[in-house]
Motif scaffolding. Sequence first.
Motif, PDB file in Angstrom:
ATOM      1  N   ASN A  61     -47.140 -13.244 -32.874  1.00 11.89           N
ATOM      2  CA  ASN A  61     -47.388 -11.812 -32.740  1.00 11.89           C
ATOM      3  C   ASN A  61     -47.659 -11.336 -31.325  1.00 11.89           C
ATOM      4  O   ASN A  61     -47.674 -10.121 -31.082  1.00 11.89           O
ATOM      5  CB  ASN A  61     -48.574 -11.400 -33.626  1.00 11.89           C
ATOM      6  N   ALA A  62     -47.874 -12.262 -30.384  1.00  9.57           N
ATOM      7  CA  ALA A  62     -48.231 -11.827 -29.033  1.00  9.57           C
ATOM      8  C   ALA A  62     -47.546 -12.643 -27.945  1.00  9.57           C
ATOM      9  O   ALA A  62     -47.914 -12.537 -26.777  1.00  9.57           O
ATOM     10  CB  ALA A  62     -49.747 -11.887 -28.854  1.00  9.57           C
ATOM     11  N   SER A  63     -46.564 -13.443 -28.303  1.00  9.58           N
ATOM     12  CA  SER A  63     -45.816 -14.227 -27.308  1.00  9.58           C
ATOM     13  C   SER A  63     -44.710 -13.380 -26.692  1.00  9.58           C
ATOM     14  O   SER A  63     -44.426 -12.261 -27.140  1.00  9.58           O
ATOM     15  CB  SER A  63     -45.205 -15.458 -27.979  1.00  9.58           C
ATOM     16  N   THR A  64     -44.062 -13.922 -25.670  1.00  8.79           N
ATOM     17  CA  THR A  64     -42.895 -13.236 -25.110  1.00  8.79           C
ATOM     18  C   THR A  64     -41.788 -13.098 -26.155  1.00  8.79           C
ATOM     19  O   THR A  64     -41.142 -12.049 -26.262  1.00  8.79           O
ATOM     20  CB  THR A  64     -42.356 -13.999 -23.888  1.00  8.79           C
ATOM     21  N   ASP A 104     -34.485  -9.941 -23.311  1.00  9.51           N
ATOM     22  CA  ASP A 104     -35.448 -10.913 -22.798  1.00  9.51           C
ATOM     23  C   ASP A 104     -36.588 -10.145 -22.140  1.00  9.51           C
ATOM     24  O   ASP A 104     -36.661  -8.910 -22.227  1.00  9.51           O
ATOM     25  CB  ASP A 104     -34.782 -11.880 -21.813  1.00  9.51           C
ATOM     26  N   GLY A 105     -37.494 -10.870 -21.494  1.00  2.54           N
ATOM     27  CA  GLY A 105     -38.633 -10.205 -20.878  1.00  2.54           C
ATOM     28  C   GLY A 105     -38.233  -9.187 -19.826  1.00  2.54           C
ATOM     29  O   GLY A 105     -38.848  -8.116 -19.711  1.00  2.54           O
ATOM     30  N   TYR A 106     -37.198  -9.509 -19.051  1.00  2.00           N
ATOM     31  CA  TYR A 106     -36.744  -8.575 -18.017  1.00  2.00           C
ATOM     32  C   TYR A 106     -36.196  -7.292 -18.640  1.00  2.00           C
ATOM     33  O   TYR A 106     -36.440  -6.191 -18.142  1.00  2.00           O
ATOM     34  CB  TYR A 106     -35.670  -9.237 -17.150  1.00  2.00           C
ATOM     35  N   LYS A 107     -35.452  -7.443 -19.736  1.00  2.00           N
ATOM     36  CA  LYS A 107     -34.896  -6.280 -20.415  1.00  2.00           C
ATOM     37  C   LYS A 107     -36.006  -5.402 -20.983  1.00  2.00           C
ATOM     38  O   LYS A 107     -35.932  -4.161 -20.921  1.00  2.00           O
ATOM     39  CB  LYS A 107     -33.954  -6.731 -21.528  1.00  2.00           C
ATOM     40  N   VAL A 108     -37.043  -6.043 -21.534  1.00  2.00           N
ATOM     41  CA  VAL A 108     -38.176  -5.275 -22.066  1.00  2.00           C
ATOM     42  C   VAL A 108     -38.803  -4.424 -20.967  1.00  2.00           C
ATOM     43  O   VAL A 108     -39.062  -3.224 -21.153  1.00  2.00           O
ATOM     44  CB  VAL A 108     -39.232  -6.211 -22.677  1.00  2.00           C
ATOM     45  N   MET A 109     -39.032  -5.030 -19.790  1.00  2.00           N
ATOM     46  CA  MET A 109     -39.669  -4.292 -18.703  1.00  2.00           C
ATOM     47  C   MET A 109     -38.755  -3.183 -18.186  1.00  2.00           C
ATOM     48  O   MET A 109     -39.217  -2.085 -17.843  1.00  2.00           O
ATOM     49  CB  MET A 109     -40.045  -5.246 -17.571  1.00  2.00           C
ATOM     50  N   GLU A 110     -37.447  -3.452 -18.154  1.00  2.00           N
ATOM     51  CA  GLU A 110     -36.494  -2.429 -17.726  1.00  2.00           C
ATOM     52  C   GLU A 110     -36.542  -1.226 -18.667  1.00  2.00           C
ATOM     53  O   GLU A 110     -36.568  -0.072 -18.225  1.00  2.00           O
ATOM     54  CB  GLU A 110     -35.095  -3.048 -17.706  1.00  2.00           C
ATOM     55  N   LEU A 111     -36.555  -1.501 -19.974  1.00  2.00           N
ATOM     56  CA  LEU A 111     -36.608  -0.435 -20.962  1.00  2.00           C
ATOM     57  C   LEU A 111     -37.927   0.327 -20.886  1.00  2.00           C
ATOM     58  O   LEU A 111     -37.963   1.561 -20.986  1.00  2.00           O
ATOM     59  CB  LEU A 111     -36.418  -1.004 -22.372  1.00  2.00           C
ATOM     60  N   ARG A 112     -39.015  -0.425 -20.692  1.00  2.00           N
ATOM     61  CA  ARG A 112     -40.318   0.226 -20.630  1.00  2.00           C
ATOM     62  C   ARG A 112     -40.407   1.151 -19.422  1.00  2.00           C
ATOM     63  O   ARG A 112     -40.889   2.279 -19.514  1.00  2.00           O
ATOM     64  CB  ARG A 112     -41.442  -0.810 -20.575  1.00  2.00           C
ATOM     65  N   GLU A 113     -39.963   0.658 -18.282  1.00  4.75           N
ATOM     66  CA  GLU A 113     -40.020   1.463 -17.062  1.00  4.75           C
ATOM     67  C   GLU A 113     -39.115   2.694 -17.153  1.00  4.75           C
ATOM     68  O   GLU A 113     -39.376   3.714 -16.506  1.00  4.75           O
ATOM     69  CB  GLU A 113     -39.650   0.605 -15.855  1.00  4.75           C
ATOM     70  N   LEU A 146     -47.308 -17.535 -21.955  1.00  6.16           N
ATOM     71  CA  LEU A 146     -46.476 -16.763 -22.863  1.00  6.16           C
ATOM     72  C   LEU A 146     -45.037 -17.254 -22.820  1.00  6.16           C
ATOM     73  O   LEU A 146     -44.432 -17.335 -21.754  1.00  6.16           O
ATOM     74  CB  LEU A 146     -46.532 -15.281 -22.481  1.00  6.16           C
ATOM     75  N   GLY A 147     -44.509 -17.583 -23.981  1.00  8.03           N
ATOM     76  CA  GLY A 147     -43.127 -18.047 -24.070  1.00  8.03           C
ATOM     77  C   GLY A 147     -42.633 -17.888 -25.483  1.00  8.03           C
ATOM     78  O   GLY A 147     -42.847 -16.856 -26.118  1.00  8.03           O
ATOM     79  N   THR A 148     -41.992 -18.941 -26.023  1.00  9.72           N
ATOM     80  CA  THR A 148     -41.566 -18.908 -27.414  1.00  9.72           C
ATOM     81  C   THR A 148     -42.773 -18.737 -28.326  1.00  9.72           C
ATOM     82  O   THR A 148     -42.723 -18.035 -29.329  1.00  9.72           O
ATOM     83  CB  THR A 148     -40.796 -20.190 -27.771  1.00  9.72           C
ATOM     84  N   GLY A 149     -43.868 -19.391 -27.979  1.00 11.24           N
ATOM     85  CA  GLY A 149     -45.170 -19.202 -28.605  1.00 11.24           C
ATOM     86  C   GLY A 149     -46.177 -18.885 -27.515  1.00 11.24           C
ATOM     87  O   GLY A 149     -45.830 -18.328 -26.477  1.00 11.24           O
TER      88      GLY A 149
END
Length: 318
Positions: A191-194, A213-222, A147-150
């Motif tokens: 539709n399903a990449s990072t 970024d991915g870290y921010k997404v996880m922070e928001l989710r948690e 998982l990355g740009t694509g």
Amino acid sequence: MTNFDLTRPEAADSVFVFDIGGTFIKYALMTREADILFKGEVPTPMTSQEEFIRTLYEAWAPCADQAEGIALSIPGNVNADTGDVITPGSLTYNRNTNVASLLREEIQRRTGRLVPVWLENDGKAAALAEIWKGNLRGCRDGAVIVLGTGIGGGIVVDGKVHKGKDFFAGELSFLMGNVEESEFDKAMGTNASTAALTGMVAAAAALDAEEVDGYKVMELREAGNEAAVACFDLVCRRLSGLVYNLICLMNPERVLIGGGISRQPLLIQTIRDMTEQRLEQIRQCGFDIPGTEIMNCAHHNDSNLIGALYNYLLHETQ
């Protein structure tokens, strides 16, 4: 950028390795056993192939005396035996060119040195890393989803990376989540990449896309952010569908999830749970469909670097 001791004895017997992504080029000086001596990154040039080759040269040059050769992980359909990039992924300027030769020629022009250069597709490099020193070691059949740009991919059959007649096998970005759709903006890579996840969260939560970024997404989710929770679950559901399709297609022993976001245990567990739910629905219809073991890549964001190094070592003996 992280600096390590380049005076170590191993540095004289090292390889300079690139992991070329759609956003950043990561690079490292690595021993032949995949220990990282030096690591850094630069933005990926998007304007021209000349700038791209120049960027590679300028990253390599400070370590020229320590590196015996160069290995690359690169997007697109790649002939690893010749160095040709046939289709280029997001780096359109590399279409139908021999990137390995271009880099060798740039180095020879500037330094007079002949340096060996070998390259491999990024998803296949990740699979090579896991076969060599990771979570596919000893597996007969498996798959890697990066998982990355694509979405990069590597398909392993009989312990070897399967490439296909046009080196296209494992290009998971192009799979359609809904076979009634045909536009690329409906494909898995968009539709399903990072990058898809971070873009969705930024839009849904009214945030600046550059700050997510991915870290921010996880922070928001948690933290219970509803937009982040909904987007995260949607992308995991799409990825579980991809794993389900791989189960039906190749009956793998193990499917690995890679990329920086794969360090998040919640991502792996959510994909596991959603995949099992899909399988159980089919089983309730009376079909004994098998499952697979879902794990993260052992080397996370370094898988492409390690796999590119392994590809170099394999070609060195030919």
